[in-house]
Design a protein around this motif. Structure first.
Motif, PDB file in Angstrom:
ATOM      1  N   GLN A 276       0.831  -1.200   0.000  1.00 41.65           N
ATOM      2  CA  GLN A 276       0.000   0.000   0.000  1.00 41.65           C
ATOM      3  C   GLN A 276       0.872   1.260   0.000  1.00 41.65           C
ATOM      4  OE1 GLN A 276      -2.657   0.397   3.340  1.00 41.65           O
ATOM      5  NE2 GLN A 276      -3.927   1.925   2.329  1.00 41.65           N
ATOM      6  N   LYS A 317     -12.588  -0.031   1.351  1.00 41.54           N
ATOM      7  CA  LYS A 317     -12.293   1.045   2.301  1.00 41.54           C
ATOM      8  C   LYS A 317     -11.962   2.343   1.578  1.00 41.54           C
ATOM      9  CE  LYS A 317     -10.627  -1.785   6.149  1.00 41.54           C
ATOM     10  NZ  LYS A 317      -9.476  -2.067   7.046  1.00 41.54           N
ATOM     11  N   TYR A 319     -10.947   6.696   2.424  1.00 42.36           N
ATOM     12  CA  TYR A 319     -10.333   7.553   3.441  1.00 42.36           C
ATOM     13  C   TYR A 319     -10.724   8.999   3.161  1.00 42.36           C
ATOM     14  CZ  TYR A 319      -7.681   3.322   4.290  1.00 42.36           C
ATOM     15  OH  TYR A 319      -7.335   2.035   4.572  1.00 42.36           O
ATOM     16  N   THR A 329     -12.371  12.593  -0.470  1.00 40.31           N
ATOM     17  CA  THR A 329     -12.459  11.147  -0.288  1.00 40.31           C
ATOM     18  C   THR A 329     -11.515  10.456  -1.267  1.00 40.31           C
ATOM     19  OG1 THR A 329     -14.791  11.353   0.334  1.00 40.31           O
ATOM     20  CG2 THR A 329     -14.003   9.171  -0.255  1.00 40.31           C
ATOM     21  N   ASN A 331      -9.314   6.589  -2.322  1.00 35.22           N
ATOM     22  CA  ASN A 331      -9.271   5.133  -2.171  1.00 35.22           C
ATOM     23  C   ASN A 331      -7.981   4.744  -1.433  1.00 35.22           C
ATOM     24  OD1 ASN A 331      -7.205   5.204  -4.027  1.00 35.22           O
ATOM     25  ND2 ASN A 331      -8.350   4.256  -5.684  1.00 35.22           N
ATOM     26  N   PRO A 332      -7.724   3.463  -1.156  1.00 37.53           N
ATOM     27  CA  PRO A 332      -6.573   3.082  -0.341  1.00 37.53           C
ATOM     28  C   PRO A 332      -5.212   3.432  -0.912  1.00 37.53           C
ATOM     29  CG  PRO A 332      -8.178   1.316  -0.370  1.00 37.53           C
ATOM     30  CD  PRO A 332      -8.621   2.314  -1.386  1.00 37.53           C
ATOM     31  N   CYS A 334      -4.548   6.437  -2.497  1.00 39.67           N
ATOM     32  CA  CYS A 334      -4.482   7.898  -2.612  1.00 39.67           C
ATOM     33  C   CYS A 334      -5.006   8.427  -3.936  1.00 39.67           C
ATOM     34  CB  CYS A 334      -3.041   8.373  -2.401  1.00 39.67           C
ATOM     35  SG  CYS A 334      -2.910   9.952  -1.527  1.00 39.67           S
ATOM     36  N   TRP A 370      -1.897  10.633   6.357  1.00 41.64           N
ATOM     37  CA  TRP A 370      -2.731   9.463   6.064  1.00 41.64           C
ATOM     38  C   TRP A 370      -3.253   8.788   7.325  1.00 41.64           C
ATOM     39  CZ3 TRP A 370      -4.638   8.147   1.448  1.00 41.64           C
ATOM     40  CH2 TRP A 370      -5.256   6.907   1.313  1.00 41.64           C
ATOM     41  N   SER A 371      -2.429   8.677   8.338  1.00 41.76           N
ATOM     42  CA  SER A 371      -2.827   7.965   9.547  1.00 41.76           C
ATOM     43  C   SER A 371      -3.948   8.668  10.308  1.00 41.76           C
ATOM     44  CB  SER A 371      -1.616   7.796  10.473  1.00 41.76           C
ATOM     45  OG  SER A 371      -1.086   9.054  10.833  1.00 41.76           O
ATOM     46  N   GLN A 374     -10.087   9.880   8.201  1.00 41.20           N
ATOM     47  CA  GLN A 374     -11.248   9.108   8.625  1.00 41.20           C
ATOM     48  C   GLN A 374     -11.437   7.934   7.671  1.00 41.20           C
ATOM     49  OE1 GLN A 374     -14.928  11.269   8.522  1.00 41.20           O
ATOM     50  NE2 GLN A 374     -16.176   9.495   9.128  1.00 41.20           N
ATOM     51  N   GLU A 375     -11.604   6.746   8.224  1.00 43.28           N
ATOM     52  CA  GLU A 375     -11.790   5.554   7.406  1.00 43.28           C
ATOM     53  C   GLU A 375     -13.266   5.205   7.324  1.00 43.28           C
ATOM     54  OE1 GLU A 375     -10.771   0.897   8.004  1.00 43.28           O
ATOM     55  OE2 GLU A 375      -9.031   2.257   8.117  1.00 43.28           O
ATOM     56  N   ASP A 377     -16.439   2.844   4.949  1.00 38.70           N
ATOM     57  CA  ASP A 377     -16.692   1.692   4.078  1.00 38.70           C
ATOM     58  C   ASP A 377     -17.331   2.189   2.793  1.00 38.70           C
ATOM     59  OD1 ASP A 377     -17.248  -0.664   2.843  1.00 38.70           O
ATOM     60  OD2 ASP A 377     -18.307  -1.573   4.533  1.00 38.70           O
TER      61      ASP A 377
END
Length: 455
Positions: A276, A317, A319, A329, A331-332, A334, A370-371, A374-375, A377
């Motif tokens: 990732q 998921k 982010y 918003t 995707n995983p 970026c 990134w950490s 907000q995650e 679904d």
């Protein structure tokens, strides 16, 4: 005087050494007797030979006639005399490769192996016998049968490979002998205990044959065998590449990046530890990623690594980067999926109306923080996003946009080029893709070279 000389001569003979004494000569009569005896024995044997031959022949023929009905009825004694048949065993699918010692052997779909009974003229239709038969699994030399497409049962048995001296049985598991019913037999957990490097061809095959005595018909069922394959030691599985890779996999699982190798060390030092991490930087700044890998990363190696990375499944998921007046918003890896600025939602082609410098800054901020994102679904909002994408495409009036490629089924959004007159360069990064996993159509929002100079 004569008697005296005789006495003296005898005495002189006794004084001679034993080896020089004269041996007594056989008499003429004894020689004649021996010759007559030898001739008599020769004549006797010559007379008895025809008689003995006739007696032995008659006894052999009598014995064969007496036991001929037993040979005809015994299936174990007529294995080599089975009639040709179009029936044959076959494995339903190819094996999942590579194969390691101690690991479960499955087919290419990761399901248990199956053996089918088919007719050579109609190999897609299983043959159902009136009774079940036993099937035995064996290991074969990978060089067998060479260029030939046919073989005899004896040739098949001669190519069965046994374990090395002092080793465990080469193939282990609870289902080395299975029962074939309704045209097929399912094989449970089986595994190799030794690698294939010690035989000449360095490859094995899996074979399946009918257990002698379990099939009462006069026709032979031809044996099954898989393709030739290498069995590696289980220690090599620790360094196996994943196909496809997972986002959470360590970065050395990608092709051309060896564990603890030069590329792996450089990426780890730069904080790129997972697939990732690798994909995110490849989207945001591919030039920086290539510079991190160094001059040893040729264009050919780069393309192979990127191609493998792009087979990664992204999942659902998403982010979200939130500020007081906007929400972005991604995707995983970026890539931009949706933007909401000052209460206005931007999806699909409508994103071209956002200033590229502003978009670039937002994406870089999301990447660097990134950490803290907000995650969410993405599957829960997929229907709404698809509706918004279709609506924007229906009422779009920008003639400069022309989509030329659709989103692939594996969920990875590839670099897509569009007819934007001011999107010629990709130095800063490869472009922002508007879309979400499992949405067919995506839009690539390109950012020019000049817009990335300030970052």
């Amino acid at each position: 005087m004569a008697a005296k000389r005789f006495f003296n001569d005898s005495k002189s003979d006794q004084d001679q050494p034993p080896e020089k004494r004269m041996k007594p000569r056989p008499s003429f009569a004894s020689v004649i007797g021996e010759v007559v005896m030898v001739n008599s024995l020769h004549n006797l044997f010559s007379s008895l030979e025809p008689l003995l031959r006739r007696v032995v022949k008659e006894e052999v023929e009598t014995t064969l006639r007496r036991h001929s009905h037993t040979i005809t009825r015994s299936p174990s004694l007529r294995i080599q005399a089975l009639e040709p048949s179009s029936l044959r065993l076959c494995f339903s699918k190819k094996l999942s490769l590579p194969i390691f010692t101690g690991s479960k052997i499955t087919d290419m779909d990761s399901n248990p192996l199956q053996v089918h009974l088919v007719d050579s003229d109609h190999p897609m239709v299983p043959i159902v016998l009136q009774h079940s038969i036993k099937i035995e699994l064996v290991v074969l030399d990978g060089d067998f049968p060479g260029d030939s497409e046919t073989w005899t049962g004896e040739e098949f048995n001669n190519k069965i490979v046994k374990e090395r001296a002092g080793k465990r049985p080469l193939l282990t598991g609870g289902d080395l002998t299975v029962t074939l019913r309704e045209g097929f037999a399912q094989i449970g957990d089986i595994e190799f205990t030794d690698n294939s490097s010690w035989i000449r061809g360095r490859k094995f095959r899996l074979g399946a044959k009918v257990v002698p005595g379990s099939y009462q018909d006069t026709a032979r069922i031809c044996e099954a065998m898989t393709e030739a394959f290498v069995v590696k030691d289980h220690r090599g599985e620790l360094y196996k590449k994943h196909h496809p890779p997972q986002l959470e996999d360590e970065v050395w699982r990608l092709e051309k990046i060896g564990k603890d190798g030069a590329f792996h060390r450089k990426l780890t030092t730069a904080g790129i530890k997972t697939v990732q991490d690798f994909l995110k930087l490849s989207v945001v700044d591919p030039s920086k990623l290539k510079n991190t890998l160094g001059i040893g990363m040729s264009e050919k190696i780069w393309e192979a690594t990127i191609k493998h990375a792009k087979t990664c499944t992204l999942g659902t998921k998403l982010y979200v980067l939130r500020k007081h007046n906007f929400a972005l918003t991604l995707n995983p890896i970026c890539q931009v999926v949706r933007a909401e600025i000052d209460g206005q939602i931007y999806v699909s082609r409508d994103l071209n109306s956002i200033d590229r410098r502003d978009m670039e800054k937002l994406v870089w901020e999301a990447y660097n923080t990134w950490s803290s994102l907000q995650e969410v679904d993405g599957a829960l909002n997929e229907t709404a996003l698809i509706t918004q994408v279709e609506t924007m495409q229906q009422y779009s009036i920008n003639p400069q946009l022309e989509m030329v490629r659709s989103f692939p089924q594996n969920g990875y959004i590839t670099d897509v080029e569009f007819g934007l007159s001011n999107c010629n360069g990709h130095v800063g990064y490869s472009g922002w893709v508007i879309g979400t996993p499992n949405i067919e159509n995506t839009i690539n929002y390109c950012i020019s070279d000049a817009s990335s100079d300030g970052n």
